[in-house]
Design a protein around this motif. Structure first.
Motif, PDB file in Angstrom:
ATOM      1  N   SER A 176       0.797  -1.229   0.000  1.00 54.23           N
ATOM      2  CA  SER A 176       0.000   0.000   0.000  1.00 54.23           C
ATOM      3  C   SER A 176       0.828   1.276   0.000  1.00 54.23           C
ATOM      4  N   PHE A 202      -4.701   2.118   0.000  1.00 54.80           N
ATOM      5  CA  PHE A 202      -4.974   0.981   0.864  1.00 54.80           C
ATOM      6  C   PHE A 202      -6.229   0.291   0.360  1.00 54.80           C
ATOM      7  N   CYS A 254      -4.841  -5.417  -7.306  1.00 56.51           N
ATOM      8  CA  CYS A 254      -4.135  -4.156  -7.004  1.00 56.51           C
ATOM      9  C   CYS A 254      -4.012  -3.286  -8.250  1.00 56.51           C
TER      10      CYS A 254
END
Length: 186
Positions: free
Chosen positions: A121, A127, A174
């Motif tokens: 992160s 995050f 991600c």
């Protein structure tokens, strides 16, 4: 790997499960090869070089994690220095406070999950808890395999499956979120 990751954005946005699975499988093998190269370079070559330069006697940085028949065995043997740190600073002190081994194991995994999420992160400046979720999702599997429900070669295949599929799944998640946050509005 980069074109596969870029090509995965549209299936992820459209929730096209077949193409998402295809991209995941396409990404899994090169990702795993890069992970193995990184492991060899860092744990076998670099740490042994530093150990040689510093005349460090104990050079056991990993054991035979590739033969793991449980996730516990894998996590204990793939990174010996981190495992020893966790045992010394988390596991044993929590056991001395009266917590059960099962509870302490879960707490150590939660701490490791928090650390993994931090490592992902902070550089990405977002995050999303994908690394955390990937680590925490292994806790139930630890206990299922440890209970003897899955044993021997099947357990080893399960460990390898989680290594080969788990990381690319987190990478795709991600990347999708990073793209949406940083480039979708441009």
């Amino acid at each position: 790997m980069v074109p596969t990751i870029h090509n995965s954005l549209k299936p992820l946005q459209e929730m096209d499960y077949f193409r998402m699975l295809e991209r995941l499988l396409k990404l899994s093998i090169p990702n795993h090869i890069i992970w193995l190269i990184w492991f060899y370079t860092y744990f076998h070559s670099f740490l042994n070089l530093i150990g040689e330069i510093l005349c460090f006697g104990d050079r056991q940085f990993y054991k035979d994690w590739w033969n793991a028949e449980s996730l516990q065995y894998f996590w204990k043997n793939w990174n010996i220095p981190v495992h020893h740190w966790c045992v010394r600073h988390l596991y044993v002190p929590l056991l001395k406070r009266g917590y059960s081994k099962m509870t302490v194991t879960a707490i150590v995994f939660l701490m490791s999950a928090i650390f993994h999420e931090y490592l992902v992160s902070v550089p990405l400046r977002m995050f999303r808890f994908w690394a955390f979720t990937g680590m925490v999702s292994q806790i139930p599997f630890l206990f299922v395999i440890h209970s003897g429900f899955v044993q021997g070669h099947y357990a080893n295949m399960f460990v390898w499956f989680s290594l080969i599929i788990g990381q690319p799944l987190c990478i795709l998640a991600c990347y999708h979120d990073y793209y949406v946050v940083n480039h979708a509005l441009n």
